[in-house]
Design a protein around this motif. Structure first.
Motif, short mmCIF file in Angstrom:
data_model
loop_
_atom_site.label_atom_id
_atom_site.label_comp_id
_atom_site.label_asym_id
_atom_site.label_seq_id
_atom_site.Cartn_x
_atom_site.Cartn_y
_atom_site.Cartn_z
N ASP A 14 -5.13 12.04 -9.24
CA ASP A 14 -4.86 10.67 -9.69
C ASP A 14 -4.96 10.52 -11.21
O ASP A 14 -4.64 9.47 -11.75
N LYS A 73 0.83 -1.20 0.00
CA LYS A 73 0.00 0.00 0.00
C LYS A 73 0.86 1.25 0.00
O LYS A 73 1.90 1.31 0.66
N GLN A 74 0.38 2.23 -0.75
CA GLN A 74 0.97 3.55 -0.74
C GLN A 74 -0.20 4.52 -0.58
O GLN A 74 -0.88 4.84 -1.54
N LYS A 75 -0.46 4.93 0.63
CA LYS A 75 -1.58 5.83 0.92
C LYS A 75 -2.88 5.23 0.37
O LYS A 75 -3.34 4.20 0.85
N ARG A 76 -3.48 5.84 -0.63
CA ARG A 76 -4.75 5.35 -1.15
C ARG A 76 -4.58 4.28 -2.25
O ARG A 76 -5.56 3.76 -2.76
N GLN A 136 -8.95 11.06 -6.43
CA GLN A 136 -8.85 12.53 -6.41
C GLN A 136 -8.42 12.98 -7.80
O GLN A 136 -7.89 12.20 -8.59
N THR A 186 -3.39 0.57 -3.53
CA THR A 186 -3.10 -0.79 -3.09
C THR A 186 -2.70 -1.62 -4.29
O THR A 186 -3.44 -1.67 -5.28
#
Lengths: 115, 110
Positions: free
Chosen positions: B83, B57-60, B80, B62
């Motif tokens: 992205d 995982k990297q923040k939001r 967001q 996966t």
């Protein structure tokens, strides 16, 4: 990545002309690559070099040649440009020798148009 | 080198919705990498997966690597506008060059 530079950034040329795209890196990486990007086709590998004396053809090498003049420089040539070589060209590097990784660092790209 | 297939080609979501892109190979991959390319930019490395069944995982974001090491996915939770871009998976080609998938272009509208 600012440590990987490509010249020129944009180029318009005519069919049959010889074109050279240049890539330089200050990252000290041993491996360098050339890709072309076309809409909907992703990134396709043209040539890659694992060191100065090692040059390998990629998926779409026909019509292209390369030269690894030094560890830091890798040039791509189109001997006789044709319109279907119109594309966005990326140079990339990776640091296998010290990190054992093939994570690739891309230059800003050269947009080539062949009329 | 192994060919990697990526779906979908395009995805348009409303901001806040989730997004997933899938990468599949006909052969076992020793590893898989993911890159993001913003519009007008160059591909930027996100992550490398090596182990069977690995989840990172990297923040939001996966990332998953399948048990058979033939598929991978990238899931973004609550997208967001930042992205927006094209997400590429890449498998090995002939010893540390890469074969890229064709990418999934993500558009996020506010």
């Amino acid at each position: 990545d600012a440590d990987v530079t490509q010249t020129p950034r944009n180029r318009i040329t005519k069919t049959g002309k010889r074109i050279m795209l240049e890539c330089s890196q200050t990252k000290g990486h041993d491996r360098m690559y050339w890709y072309r990007q076309d809409p909907g086709l992703g990134l396709r590998l043209i040539y890659y070099s694992f060191d100065v004396k090692d040059i390998n053809k990629g998926e779409i090498s026909d019509g292209y040649s390369v030269s690894r003049q030094a560890q830091a420089k890798f040039s791509l040539s189109l001997e006789s440009a044709i319109p279907n070589q119109t594309a966005l060209y990326f140079c990339a590097t990776s640091d296998f020798r010290t990190s054992g990784s093939n994570e690739q660092f891309f230059g800003p790209g050269t947009r080539l148009t062949v009329l | 080198g192994q060919q990697v297939m990526q779906i979908p080609q395009y995805q348009h979501v409303q901001e806040g919705e989730d997004f997933t892109t899938y990468c599949n190979s006909s052969t076992t991959l020793s590893n898989i990498q993911w890159y993001k390319q913003r519009p007008g930019g160059h591909p930027v490395f996100l992550i490398q997966l090596v182990k069977s069944g690995e989840v990172k995982k990297q923040k939001r974001l996966t990332f998953q690597f399948g048990e058979a090491k033939k598929n991978s996915s990238l899931h973004i939770t609550a997208t967001q506008t930042t992205d927006v871009g094209t997400y590429f998976c890449a498998g090995p080609h002939s010893g540390y060059a890469l074969n890229f998938g064709k990418g999934t272009s993500l558009l996020v509208t506010p």
